[in-house]
Scaffold this active site. Structure first.
Site, PDB file in Angstrom:
ATOM      1  CD  GLU A 157       0.450   0.062   8.314  1.00 59.19           C
ATOM      2  OE1 GLU A 157      -0.580   0.453   8.632  1.00 59.19           O
ATOM      3  OE2 GLU A 157       1.332   0.462   7.470  1.00 59.19           O
ATOM      4  CG  HIS A 192       0.212 -12.501  -2.040  1.00 52.73           C
ATOM      5  ND1 HIS A 192      -0.184 -12.927  -0.948  1.00 52.73           N
ATOM      6  CD2 HIS A 192       1.376 -12.742  -2.415  1.00 52.73           C
ATOM      7  CE1 HIS A 192       0.978 -13.527  -0.427  1.00 52.73           C
ATOM      8  NE2 HIS A 192       1.843 -13.291  -1.299  1.00 52.73           N
ATOM      9  CB  CYS A 204       3.638   5.800   4.666  1.00 51.41           C
ATOM     10  SG  CYS A 204       4.132   4.733   6.292  1.00 51.41           S
ATOM     11  CG  HIS A 213       5.107   0.736   2.489  1.00 61.70           C
ATOM     12  ND1 HIS A 213       4.635   1.727   2.136  1.00 61.70           N
ATOM     13  CD2 HIS A 213       4.799   0.367   3.548  1.00 61.70           C
ATOM     14  CE1 HIS A 213       3.774   2.310   3.130  1.00 61.70           C
ATOM     15  NE2 HIS A 213       3.734   1.162   4.020  1.00 61.70           N
ATOM     16  CG  HIS A 233      -0.342   0.366   2.609  1.00 61.54           C
ATOM     17  ND1 HIS A 233      -1.149   1.243   3.432  1.00 61.54           N
ATOM     18  CD2 HIS A 233       0.853   0.438   3.045  1.00 61.54           C
ATOM     19  CE1 HIS A 233      -0.450   1.649   4.367  1.00 61.54           C
ATOM     20  NE2 HIS A 233       0.809   0.960   4.340  1.00 61.54           N
TER      21      HIS A 233
END
Ligand SMILES: [Zn+2]
Length: 409
Positions: free
Chosen positions: A354, A313, A268, A272, A259
């Site tokens: 996460e 995935h 971010c 990644h 994402h």
């Protein structure tokens, strides 16, 4: 050996003795005294093959309408099948009286109760099966159909509910492997009685459809409609009562996704990947007939189908427009909640990790609120048809070609 019920010395424990001395079957005796069946039974009591000659010879009578109603309810509940030359109804030991009630209703069709014992080599132990059976030449209920008569139709619904119905947080769930018959039943209930069942697709089932009352109001209406019938069915009313102890169950899932976070000042903003852990918690009444809030296997099948298979995935930003801008754990949790709440009205919390040190807890709206208010506006910004219609966009249009000019003198 000594019978632990009456103290009599016996060569062997069997149903003939136990039913006389205590009214129990061998399996119930084994459970009451927490003994393995392997210790109680003699090897020649295992794998006894029912003998069709024990039933009357010649053709059977046509299945009567009241019996057909019971049989179609059993078929909807996935309890009716064919084994070799026999028509078989599958029961369970916790609700043996319900199976015996069914036998009484189907006596004219020749169904007889049997408790049989089988050594399962892969399980390394003896298991019991409780069935009603009759040679198929005497009673062949297939193909199944719903009775036309409204009273008989409700008989079928009551039997379906008794054997397959599950109560979750004021909603009734009716899983059936026979999707065609299940949908026909939902249609009839709506048309004739104004009671609405939602078709949730397969849900946690391998095949068929999961039906659920549209709202708690429709749950009460269905239970009231079947009141007299359900009272007659042993052990069934306790299934559909809100009272009773609750528990919280949690199932943990992992999935790998990529994402990025749009307009983020840190790293971010780059695409990644990582491994997410999702904890799904359900708080609900412990179902008397199963001893579960919900079968972990069913919870796993549902979350896998509705969530994991769609995220694993994948780039989360391209799964749905709600996550395209920022696939943060917070928005991801909001989206996952909306994928599950229709199936899990007892859903009490989601936790998404996460990383080991960064995680989000989320509690979304209950099913009634979600049905009334719809999906979260947090996820809807870029899908909103009003986006692009603001006066500010009009100004942009008026600006004309200037918008295109970058770095021109
Ligand atoms: Zn005894």
């Amino acid at each position: 050996m000594r019978c632990l019920e009456c103290g009599a010395r016996l060569e062997r424990i069997d149903n003939e003795h136990l039913l006389q001395c205590s009214g129990l079957t061998v399996q119930e005796y084994a459970l009451r005294h927490h003994l393995p069946l392997d210790l109680i039974l003699h090897p020649d009591q295992l794998d006894v093959v029912p003998d069709p000659a024990a039933w009357p010879s010649g053709p059977g009578r046509p299945v009567s309408e009241p019996a057909r109603a019971v049989l179609s309810g059993l078929g909807l509940a996935g309890r009716l099948g064919r084994e070799g030359d026999f028509t078989v109804v599958h029961g369970e030991v916790r609700r043996l009286d319900l199976l015996l009630w069914t036998q009484a209703r189907l006596e004219a069709c020749g169904l007889r109760f049997m408790q049989t014992y089988h050594y399962r080599p892969d399980g390394h132990r003896v298991e019991a099966r409780n069935t009603l059976r009759v040679p198929a030449r005497l009673c062949d209920p297939f193909p199944l159909r719903l009775p036309d008569d409204p009273e008989r139709f409700l008989d079928a619904v009551a039997v379906f509910l008794a054997f397959a119905g599950e109560w979750h947080a004021d909603y009734l769930f009716l899983p059936t492997r026979d999707g065609t018959l299940g949908r026909a039943l939902a249609h009839r209930l709506a048309e004739t009685f104004g009671i609405r069942l939602e078709d949730l697709g397969p849900g946690w089932l391998a095949e068929g459809v999961l039906l659920r009352t549209q709202s708690p109001d429709h749950t009460w209406r269905l239970l009231n409609l079947l009141d007299r019938r359900l009272e007659e069915l042993p052990g069934v009313l306790e299934q559909f009562a809100p009272e009773g102890p609750e528990a919280t169950i949690t199932k943990v899932f992992e999935f790998d996704s990529a994402h990025f976070i749009t307009d983020h000042p840190g790293r971010c903003v780059n695409l990644h990947g990582g491994r997410y852990a999702l904890h799904v918690r359900v708080t609900d009444r412990i179902q008397p007939a199963t001893g579960f809030v919900m079968d972990y296997g069913e919870l796993k099948a549902l979350v896998k189908r509705r969530v994991i298979d769609r995220l694993d995935h994948q780039n989360l930003n391209y799964v749905t427009s709600g996550l395209a801008w920022r696939s943060s754990t917070e928005l991801l949790a909001t989206w996952i909640w909306e994928q599950l709440i229709d199936y899990l009205p007892g859903l009490s919390e989601l936790v998404i990790h996460e990383t080991a040190s960064s995680y989000c807890r989320y509690v979304g709206p209950d099913l009634e609120t979600f049905r009334r208010e719809g999906p979260s506006t947090l996820l809807g910004h870029f899908a909103d048809p009003e986006l692009g219609r603001s006066p500010w966009r009009a100004r942009l249009r008026e600006q004309g070609p200037a918008l295109k000019v970058v770095g021109e003198g």
